[in-house]
Write a protein that holds these residues in place. Structure first.
Motif, PDB file in Angstrom:
ATOM      1  N   GLY A 194       0.812  -1.213   0.000  1.00 16.92           N
ATOM      2  CA  GLY A 194       0.000   0.000   0.000  1.00 16.92           C
ATOM      3  C   GLY A 194       0.845   1.262   0.000  1.00 16.92           C
ATOM      4  N   VAL A 195       1.883   1.280   0.830  1.00 16.01           N
ATOM      5  CA  VAL A 195       2.777   2.444   0.870  1.00 16.01           C
ATOM      6  C   VAL A 195       3.469   2.633  -0.475  1.00 16.01           C
ATOM      7  CG1 VAL A 195       4.904   3.373   1.884  1.00 16.01           C
ATOM      8  CG2 VAL A 195       3.150   2.359   3.358  1.00 16.01           C
ATOM      9  N   GLU A 196       3.997   1.560  -1.021  1.00 17.29           N
ATOM     10  CA  GLU A 196       4.739   1.670  -2.287  1.00 17.29           C
ATOM     11  C   GLU A 196       3.852   2.175  -3.418  1.00 17.29           C
ATOM     12  OE1 GLU A 196       8.137  -1.773  -1.542  1.00 17.29           O
ATOM     13  OE2 GLU A 196       6.311  -2.277  -2.657  1.00 17.29           O
ATOM     14  N   LEU A 197       2.644   1.661  -3.520  1.00 20.53           N
ATOM     15  CA  LEU A 197       1.747   2.099  -4.596  1.00 20.53           C
ATOM     16  C   LEU A 197       1.327   3.554  -4.400  1.00 20.53           C
ATOM     17  CD1 LEU A 197      -0.523  -1.047  -5.050  1.00 20.53           C
ATOM     18  CD2 LEU A 197       1.172  -0.171  -6.664  1.00 20.53           C
ATOM     19  N   CYS A 198       1.050   3.940  -3.167  1.00 19.02           N
ATOM     20  CA  CYS A 198       0.640   5.320  -2.905  1.00 19.02           C
ATOM     21  C   CYS A 198       1.793   6.297  -3.136  1.00 19.02           C
ATOM     22  CB  CYS A 198       0.093   5.456  -1.488  1.00 19.02           C
ATOM     23  SG  CYS A 198      -1.582   4.781  -1.292  1.00 19.02           S
ATOM     24  N   GLN A 199       3.004   5.905  -2.779  1.00 21.79           N
ATOM     25  CA  GLN A 199       4.158   6.760  -3.059  1.00 21.79           C
ATOM     26  C   GLN A 199       4.344   6.925  -4.567  1.00 21.79           C
ATOM     27  OE1 GLN A 199       7.191   4.645  -0.855  1.00 21.79           O
ATOM     28  NE2 GLN A 199       7.118   6.110   0.843  1.00 21.79           N
ATOM     29  N   LEU A 200       4.209   5.832  -5.290  1.00 25.03           N
ATOM     30  CA  LEU A 200       4.340   5.887  -6.739  1.00 25.03           C
ATOM     31  C   LEU A 200       3.254   6.760  -7.363  1.00 25.03           C
ATOM     32  CD1 LEU A 200       6.117   4.649  -8.998  1.00 25.03           C
ATOM     33  CD2 LEU A 200       4.451   2.775  -9.143  1.00 25.03           C
ATOM     34  N   ALA A 201       2.059   6.736  -6.767  1.00 25.75           N
ATOM     35  CA  ALA A 201       0.926   7.495  -7.297  1.00 25.75           C
ATOM     36  C   ALA A 201       0.880   8.928  -6.790  1.00 25.75           C
ATOM     37  CB  ALA A 201      -0.370   6.789  -6.906  1.00 25.75           C
ATOM     38  N   GLN A 202       1.766   9.283  -5.846  1.00 28.07           N
ATOM     39  CA  GLN A 202       1.770  10.602  -5.214  1.00 28.07           C
ATOM     40  C   GLN A 202       0.436  10.885  -4.532  1.00 28.07           C
ATOM     41  OE1 GLN A 202       2.973  13.010  -8.683  1.00 28.07           O
ATOM     42  NE2 GLN A 202       5.013  13.192  -7.776  1.00 28.07           N
ATOM     43  N   ALA A 203      -0.114   9.864  -3.896  1.00 28.69           N
ATOM     44  CA  ALA A 203      -1.337  10.037  -3.113  1.00 28.69           C
ATOM     45  C   ALA A 203      -0.995  10.760  -1.804  1.00 28.69           C
ATOM     46  CB  ALA A 203      -1.979   8.688  -2.824  1.00 28.69           C
ATOM     47  N   LYS A 204      -2.007  11.334  -1.180  1.00 27.65           N
ATOM     48  CA  LYS A 204      -1.771  12.128   0.029  1.00 27.65           C
ATOM     49  C   LYS A 204      -1.944  11.331   1.311  1.00 27.65           C
ATOM     50  CE  LYS A 204      -3.199  16.502  -2.126  1.00 27.65           C
ATOM     51  NZ  LYS A 204      -3.555  15.943  -3.440  1.00 27.65           N
ATOM     52  N   ARG A 205      -2.946  10.434   1.350  1.00 31.78           N
ATOM     53  CA  ARG A 205      -3.218   9.661   2.565  1.00 31.78           C
ATOM     54  C   ARG A 205      -3.466   8.204   2.197  1.00 31.78           C
ATOM     55  NH1 ARG A 205      -6.490  14.081   2.982  1.00 31.78           N
ATOM     56  NH2 ARG A 205      -6.105  15.575   4.670  1.00 31.78           N
ATOM     57  N   LEU A 206      -2.968   7.326   3.044  1.00 35.00           N
ATOM     58  CA  LEU A 206      -3.212   5.896   2.928  1.00 35.00           C
ATOM     59  C   LEU A 206      -3.900   5.441   4.205  1.00 35.00           C
ATOM     60  CD1 LEU A 206      -2.820   2.952   1.880  1.00 35.00           C
ATOM     61  CD2 LEU A 206      -0.528   3.032   2.918  1.00 35.00           C
ATOM     62  N   CYS A 207      -5.037   4.774   4.064  1.00 30.46           N
ATOM     63  CA  CYS A 207      -5.752   4.250   5.225  1.00 30.46           C
ATOM     64  C   CYS A 207      -5.748   2.731   5.154  1.00 30.46           C
ATOM     65  CB  CYS A 207      -7.185   4.779   5.250  1.00 30.46           C
ATOM     66  SG  CYS A 207      -8.059   4.362   6.772  1.00 30.46           S
ATOM     67  N   LEU A 208      -5.097   2.092   6.127  1.00 33.41           N
ATOM     68  CA  LEU A 208      -5.036   0.636   6.201  1.00 33.41           C
ATOM     69  C   LEU A 208      -6.408   0.106   6.596  1.00 33.41           C
ATOM     70  CD1 LEU A 208      -1.643   0.348   8.129  1.00 33.41           C
ATOM     71  CD2 LEU A 208      -2.018   0.551   5.651  1.00 33.41           C
ATOM     72  N   PHE A 209      -6.884  -0.918   5.891  1.00 29.94           N
ATOM     73  CA  PHE A 209      -8.290  -1.337   5.968  1.00 29.94           C
ATOM     74  C   PHE A 209      -8.378  -2.849   5.862  1.00 29.94           C
ATOM     75  CE2 PHE A 209     -12.464  -1.878   3.751  1.00 29.94           C
ATOM     76  CZ  PHE A 209     -13.292  -1.235   4.660  1.00 29.94           C
ATOM     77  N   HIS A 210      -9.568  -3.387   6.162  1.00 28.96           N
ATOM     78  CA  HIS A 210      -9.843  -4.826   6.050  1.00 28.96           C
ATOM     79  C   HIS A 210      -8.923  -5.598   6.982  1.00 28.96           C
ATOM     80  CE1 HIS A 210     -10.920  -8.623   3.931  1.00 28.96           C
ATOM     81  NE2 HIS A 210     -11.999  -7.949   3.582  1.00 28.96           N
ATOM     82  N   HIS A 211      -8.919  -5.195   8.256  1.00 26.69           N
ATOM     83  CA  HIS A 211      -7.999  -5.759   9.243  1.00 26.69           C
ATOM     84  C   HIS A 211      -8.250  -7.256   9.441  1.00 26.69           C
ATOM     85  CE1 HIS A 211      -6.932  -1.686  10.039  1.00 26.69           C
ATOM     86  NE2 HIS A 211      -8.056  -1.383  10.646  1.00 26.69           N
TER      87      HIS A 211
END
Length: 317
Positions: free
Chosen positions: A258-275
């Motif tokens: 999730g972090v790697e994809l969001c960094q690549l996409a220049q997203a602002k927030r990542l919310c970890l989900f489906h625990h």
């Protein structure tokens, strides 16, 4: 746009046990040695200083998320068991006044539809429910779970106007003031991520999705789907080690991906989900801390804010 989380667990709902409550109380009281708790205000102040894993709870309902756009129509992402408290929220706001609800389904596995029979607006005449999905079998799945002998109230007894809208991934749709698009994901029976854009903010909802870390084309396609999103709600059910070994092909992803994809996409927030339902609050909090540390170590551009979803969390964009 405001995002409210009503259900954040994966696979099956879970509840906090008596042993877990007791452990939280012991931790909280152990830390209170020497603290003056003689007034209500001092007790509240002390509790507010405790870490979330001790004073709070990530929750136990299965997937259900609300998007509040400021418009007159309502947006719901998945119908897990969190749909029941969401129904109470809507009834408290609108009572019996007719409303239109747009439900976007990631897929049709039971943990994502099990809350629908308890979604009270479906029983009220005058309400309209439009269930959007990319599965032609959606209506069959919803009707089947309420058929005998599985449930005492048959789907045919619902009194709202309910219809099913089958969408195609890769196309833009205009729904309730939003531009909506879907993307097919790797999961048993197929799942679909959703991207919502109101012209001011973008939310991506991508749960029940497994990622092949070695597939560069797939990686680039998801980064494009996440591109500059204000919030990415991401299936982070497993650790990376589990996701690529013992739980490979189980249809879920990890916090690291999730972090790697969001960094690549220049997203602002990542919310970890489906625990993971087997994880307690301490384990989920530890994963959150580890994820934030990983983001710091791998950061090359702007910081990526990392959140961990919990039942009741609100994110204003």
């Amino acid at each position: 746009m405001k995002v409210r989380f009503w259900g954040t667990r994966g696979s099956i709902p879970v509840s906090m046990t008596a042993q877990a409550v007791r452990a939280k109380l012991i931790t909280a009281l152990s830390g209170a040695a020497g603290v003056d708790l003689s007034s209500h205000e001092q007790v509240v102040s002390y509790v507010d200083r405790l870490d979330f894993a001790t004073a709070g709870c990530f929750g136990g309902h299965s997937s259900c998320v609300q998007l509040e756009t400021g418009g007159s129509e309502h947006i719901i992402l998945d119908m897990g068991s969190g749909a029941r408290p969401l129904a109470g929220h809507y009834l408290g706001q609108h009572g019996g006044k007719p409303q239109t609800y747009h439900v976007f389904m990631s897929h049709l596995h039971w943990d994502h539809i099990m809350g629908f029979p308890f979604f009270t607006p479906a029983y009220i005449p005058g309400n309209q429910l439009i269930i959007h999905s990319c599965h032609s079998e959606a209506e069959f799945a919803f009707r089947r779970q309420q058929a005998e002998p599985s449930f005492p109230v048959d789907f045919s007894l619902l009194r709202a106007d309910i219809r099913f809208d089958v969408m195609e991934p890769g196309h833009d749709y205009a729904v309730a003031g939003l531009t909506v698009s879907a993307k097919k994901q790797r999961h048993g029976g197929d799942s679909y991520g959703w991207r919502f854009d109101d012209g001011k903010a973008v939310v991506v909802y991508t749960t029940d999705s497994e990622h092949d870390v070695g597939d560069l084309a797939e990686r680039a396609a998801f980064a494009d789907f996440f591109r500059q999103a204000d919030l990415v709600i991401f299936d982070a059910m497993y650790s990376l080690a589990a996701a690529i070994s013992v739980k490979e092909d189980w249809g879920h992803s990890s916090n690291i991906v999730g972090v790697e994809l969001c960094q690549l996409a220049q997203a602002k927030r990542l919310c970890l989900f489906h625990h993971e339902p087997a994880y307690d609050d301490l384990q989920i909090a530890q994963i959150l801390n580890e994820t934030r540390r990983f983001e710091e170590l791998t950061r090359e551009g702007a910081p990526l804010e990392i959140l961990s979803a919990w039942d009741g969390l609100e994110v204003v964009l």
